[in-house]
Motif scaffolding. Structure first.
Motif, PDB file in Angstrom:
ATOM      1  N   ILE A   7       0.783  -1.074   0.111  1.00 49.02           N
ATOM      2  CA  ILE A   7       0.115   0.059   0.061  1.00 49.02           C
ATOM      3  C   ILE A   7       0.891   1.371  -0.132  1.00 49.02           C
ATOM      4  N   VAL A   8       1.867   1.418   0.871  1.00 55.99           N
ATOM      5  CA  VAL A   8       2.664   2.353   0.928  1.00 55.99           C
ATOM      6  C   VAL A   8       3.430   2.863  -0.288  1.00 55.99           C
ATOM      7  N   LEU A   9       3.899   1.515  -1.032  1.00 62.35           N
ATOM      8  CA  LEU A   9       4.764   1.552  -2.094  1.00 62.35           C
ATOM      9  C   LEU A   9       3.744   2.252  -3.421  1.00 62.35           C
ATOM     10  N   ALA A 123       8.872   4.318   7.929  1.00 61.95           N
ATOM     11  CA  ALA A 123       7.783   4.867   8.940  1.00 61.95           C
ATOM     12  C   ALA A 123       6.592   4.151   8.538  1.00 61.95           C
ATOM     13  N   GLY A 124       6.210   4.152   7.269  1.00 59.22           N
ATOM     14  CA  GLY A 124       4.762   4.006   6.912  1.00 59.22           C
ATOM     15  C   GLY A 124       4.187   2.437   6.559  1.00 59.22           C
ATOM     16  N   HIS A 125       4.903   1.561   6.922  1.00 55.89           N
ATOM     17  CA  HIS A 125       4.359   0.264   6.725  1.00 55.89           C
ATOM     18  C   HIS A 125       4.446  -0.752   7.926  1.00 55.89           C
ATOM     19  N   PRO A 186       2.605   0.754  18.511  1.00 57.41           N
ATOM     20  CA  PRO A 186       3.840   0.339  17.647  1.00 57.41           C
ATOM     21  C   PRO A 186       4.955   1.172  17.961  1.00 57.41           C
ATOM     22  N   ALA A 187       4.790   2.773  18.201  1.00 54.52           N
ATOM     23  CA  ALA A 187       5.719   3.331  18.452  1.00 54.52           C
ATOM     24  C   ALA A 187       5.606   3.518  20.105  1.00 54.52           C
ATOM     25  N   TRP A 188       6.273   2.724  21.011  1.00 50.01           N
ATOM     26  CA  TRP A 188       6.126   2.762  22.256  1.00 50.01           C
ATOM     27  C   TRP A 188       6.782   3.900  23.066  1.00 50.01           C
ATOM     28  N   ARG A 189       7.531   4.668  22.400  1.00 48.50           N
ATOM     29  CA  ARG A 189       8.275   5.757  23.340  1.00 48.50           C
ATOM     30  C   ARG A 189       9.094   6.768  22.255  1.00 48.50           C
ATOM     31  N   VAL A 190       8.975   8.135  22.400  1.00 50.12           N
ATOM     32  CA  VAL A 190       9.510   9.022  21.597  1.00 50.12           C
ATOM     33  C   VAL A 190      10.481   9.586  22.544  1.00 50.12           C
ATOM     34  N   PHE A 191      11.621  10.213  21.824  1.00 44.23           N
ATOM     35  CA  PHE A 191      12.920  10.827  22.444  1.00 44.23           C
ATOM     36  C   PHE A 191      12.892  12.418  22.135  1.00 44.23           C
ATOM     37  N   ARG A 192      13.276  13.289  23.176  1.00 42.27           N
ATOM     38  CA  ARG A 192      13.658  14.496  22.957  1.00 42.27           C
ATOM     39  C   ARG A 192      14.651  15.031  23.722  1.00 42.27           C
ATOM     40  N   ARG A 193      15.247  16.051  23.565  1.00 42.37           N
ATOM     41  CA  ARG A 193      16.345  16.625  24.310  1.00 42.37           C
ATOM     42  C   ARG A 193      16.149  18.174  24.239  1.00 42.37           C
ATOM     43  N   SER A 214       6.944   7.920  26.914  1.00 42.59           N
ATOM     44  CA  SER A 214       6.437   6.367  26.795  1.00 42.59           C
ATOM     45  C   SER A 214       4.987   6.236  26.310  1.00 42.59           C
ATOM     46  N   GLN A 215       4.534   5.917  25.446  1.00 42.50           N
ATOM     47  CA  GLN A 215       3.184   5.916  25.117  1.00 42.50           C
ATOM     48  C   GLN A 215       2.638   4.539  26.039  1.00 42.50           C
ATOM     49  N   TRP A 216       3.680   3.590  25.853  1.00 42.21           N
ATOM     50  CA  TRP A 216       2.902   2.159  26.637  1.00 42.21           C
ATOM     51  C   TRP A 216       2.866   2.625  27.913  1.00 42.21           C
TER      52      TRP A 216
HETATM   53  C1  HEM Z   1      -0.101   3.036  13.238  1.00 42.58           C
HETATM   54  C2  HEM Z   1       0.712   3.543  12.447  1.00 42.58           C
HETATM   55  C3  HEM Z   1       1.864   4.743  12.819  1.00 42.58           C
HETATM   56  C4  HEM Z   1       2.186   5.072  13.997  1.00 42.58           C
HETATM   57  C5  HEM Z   1       1.810   4.321  15.487  1.00 42.58           C
HETATM   58  C6  HEM Z   1       3.297   5.981  13.906  1.00 42.58           C
HETATM   59  C7  HEM Z   1       3.754   6.628  14.785  1.00 42.58           C
HETATM   60  C8  HEM Z   1       4.752   7.859  14.997  1.00 42.58           C
HETATM   61  C9  HEM Z   1       5.233   8.681  15.741  1.00 42.58           C
HETATM   62  C10 HEM Z   1       4.764   8.369  17.507  1.00 42.58           C
HETATM   63  C11 HEM Z   1       5.904   9.497  15.250  1.00 42.58           C
HETATM   64  C12 HEM Z   1       6.543  10.557  15.946  1.00 42.58           C
HETATM   65  C13 HEM Z   1       8.208  10.414  16.187  1.00 42.58           C
HETATM   66  C14 HEM Z   1       8.699  11.184  17.171  1.00 42.58           C
HETATM   67  O1  HEM Z   1       8.183  12.201  17.856  1.00 42.58           O
HETATM   68  O2  HEM Z   1       9.982  11.122  17.565  1.00 42.58           O
HETATM   69  C15 HEM Z   1       5.960   9.314  13.905  1.00 42.58           C
HETATM   70  C16 HEM Z   1       6.471  10.185  13.047  1.00 42.58           C
HETATM   71  C17 HEM Z   1       6.582   9.970  11.774  1.00 42.58           C
HETATM   72  N1  HEM Z   1       5.866   9.142  11.041  1.00 42.58           N
HETATM   73 FE1  HEM Z   1       4.519   7.678  11.704  1.00 42.58          FE
HETATM   74  N2  HEM Z   1       3.233   6.405  12.502  1.00 42.58           N
HETATM   75  C18 HEM Z   1       2.295   5.263  12.006  1.00 42.58           C
HETATM   76  C19 HEM Z   1       2.367   5.204  10.507  1.00 42.58           C
HETATM   77  C20 HEM Z   1       2.897   6.215   9.366  1.00 42.58           C
HETATM   78  C21 HEM Z   1       2.608   6.238   8.145  1.00 42.58           C
HETATM   79  C22 HEM Z   1       1.704   5.350   7.393  1.00 42.58           C
HETATM   80  C23 HEM Z   1       3.522   7.142   7.636  1.00 42.58           C
HETATM   81  C24 HEM Z   1       3.720   7.391   6.197  1.00 42.58           C
HETATM   82  C25 HEM Z   1       3.008   7.149   5.107  1.00 42.58           C
HETATM   83  C26 HEM Z   1       4.229   7.654   8.597  1.00 42.58           C
HETATM   84  C27 HEM Z   1       5.190   8.418   8.482  1.00 42.58           C
HETATM   85  C28 HEM Z   1       5.845   9.251   9.416  1.00 42.58           C
HETATM   86  C29 HEM Z   1       6.943  10.163   9.227  1.00 42.58           C
HETATM   87  C30 HEM Z   1       7.779  10.627   8.155  1.00 42.58           C
HETATM   88  C31 HEM Z   1       7.422  10.664  10.652  1.00 42.58           C
HETATM   89  C32 HEM Z   1       8.385  11.684  10.951  1.00 42.58           C
HETATM   90  C33 HEM Z   1       7.580  12.926  11.116  1.00 42.58           C
HETATM   91  C34 HEM Z   1       8.820  14.109  11.318  1.00 42.58           C
HETATM   92  O3  HEM Z   1       9.608  14.053  12.030  1.00 42.58           O
HETATM   93  O4  HEM Z   1       8.452  15.307  10.855  1.00 42.58           O
HETATM   94  N3  HEM Z   1       3.831   6.975   9.830  1.00 42.58           N
HETATM   95  N4  HEM Z   1       4.991   8.330  13.616  1.00 42.58           N
END
Ligand code: HEM
Length: 326
Positions: A7-9, A123-125, A186-193, A214-216
């Motif tokens: 799908i993402v492709l 990030a997208g699949h 799926p993303a269970w934590r994010v980092f910041r400084r 942490s989201q978890w």
């Molecule tokens: C259930 C599905 C998804 C989850 C749980 C998810 C989760 C996240 C989270 C938590 C971040 C933030 C990371 C941070 O703050 O350090 C992020 C960033 C990002 N995600 Fe997703 N994501 C999902 C699906 C997707 C999809 C489908 C795409 C693209 C088609 C995508 C593209 C991106 C990109 C490019 C970023 C970086 C944004 C930036 O730094 O400006 N993600 N995602």
């Protein structure tokens, strides 16, 4: 993973890249492996392990494909512009990136385009695939939720494939996805400084502090969610959801770096769940322990083994009317 990758492709390149999948899938897997657990430490310390070698081989293979697609995208664009200079047809994301200009009118270099494409691919699949895997895992253990989901799918779709226009009526399906994102983010934590000293409640964080959010942990906090361990999609009814403090729930992150694909992911996961669940029940195979593995993403450690059962649609009122007419 196979479905969400395709799908993402397709959204990125506007074409079915079936022939490339045989290369892309194992290459992405090799990169995931080299970026997890001990392998990631060895990687950053530049220890010459076999995994490291496989990583660079995989990157090379992905680069070959992506640079090839960028080149053919540029070609296609040139010939399309020659035929119809101002045509405004359906565009894939690569075309949008190819035609994007910054404030000074510059377009992206091949390297910038490649970086954007690989980021979106990675990030997208897997994230969306994991969300669906955990959804099936939870549904299989909660027949009462599964039943409500089936009732909605039968009433709204009546056996036909779901479309984007059905989304406003697939409310329970949407809540099932939201609730899974709460329990198994799926993303269970994010980092910041911190760039400068920053006060959080009673704590003063000096500049240069590393912070893990942490989201978890937060999404299972009883201060925000009653019976937090319970899988209960109904907690996402508008009234209760509106009472949640901001960032008690942040499966897609927040602030300026919020997930760029959040809307896409919710649409995709809801439609996939609807399409599959209306025809199948998924049952967990016996003799397995499903454990979450906190790698870059939250994966089931050894996968989730299941069996598929075809299901019959519950007859709805309109079926009975058309039967009577027939
Ligand atoms: C259930 C599905 C998804 C989850 C749980 C998810 C989760 C996240 C989270 C938590 C971040 C933030 C990371 C941070 O703050 O350090 C992020 C960033 C990002 N995600 Fe997703 N994501 C999902 C699906 C997707 C999809 C489908 C795409 C693209 C088609 C995508 C593209 C991106 C990109 C490019 C970023 C970086 C944004 C930036 O730094 O400006 N993600 N995602």
């Amino acid at each position: 993973m196979n479905v969400t990758l395709r799908i993402v492709l397709r959204s990125l390149f506007g074409a079915d890249l079936r022939e490339h999948m045989r290369v892309i899938e194992p290459a992405l897997e090799a990169i995931m492996i080299s970026s997890s657990g001990f392998n990631s430490i060895a990687f950053f310390l530049r220890i010459p392990t076999p995994t490291r070698k496989l990583h660079f081989l995989a990157v090379q293979k992905l680069n070959d494909i992506v640079y090839g697609l960028i080149a053919s995208g540029r070609e296609k664009l040139k010939s399309a512009e020659a035929i119809a200079p101002n045509a405004d047809g359906a565009k894939d994301l690569l075309t949008l990136l190819l035609t994007a200009r910054d404030d000074e009118g510059n377009s992206m270099s091949d390297q910038q385009l490649r970086d954007e494409v690989i980021t979106l691919l990675l990030a997208g699949h897997e994230t969306t695939a994991l969300n669906l895997s955990w959804t099936w895992y939870l549904l299989a253990q909660h027949p009462e939720v599964e039943q409500k989901l089936h009732a909605e799918l039968d009433a709204v779709l009546g056996g036909r494939p779901p479309a984007v226009s059905d989304l406003p009526r697939l409310q329970y399906t949407d809540r099932v996805i939201r609730e899974t994102l709460r329990l198994y983010p799926p993303a269970w934590r994010v980092f910041r400084r911190t760039e400068e000293p920053f006060q959080v409640g009673d704590y003063l964080l000096p500049a240069g502090s590393n912070i893990v959010l942490s989201q978890w942990v937060t999404q299972r906090d009883p201060r925000w969610f009653t019976q937090p361990e319970r899988f209960n999609p109904d907690r996402w009814c508008e009234e209760t959801a509106a009472k949640l403090p901001r960032f008690a729930y942040f499966p897609f992150g927040g602030g300026p770096r919020v997930c760029i694909g959040a809307g896409f992911a919710m649409m995709e996961a809801t439609l996939l769940l609807a399409a599959i669940a209306q025809h199948y029940r998924i049952r967990l195979a016996s003799h397995q322990r499903v454990e979450p593995l906190a790698s870059i993403t939250l994966r089931p450690k050894k996968g989730i083994r299941v069996t598929l059962e075809q299901r019959m649609r519950t007859p709805i009122a309109s079926d009975r009317t058309s039967d009577a007419k027939a």
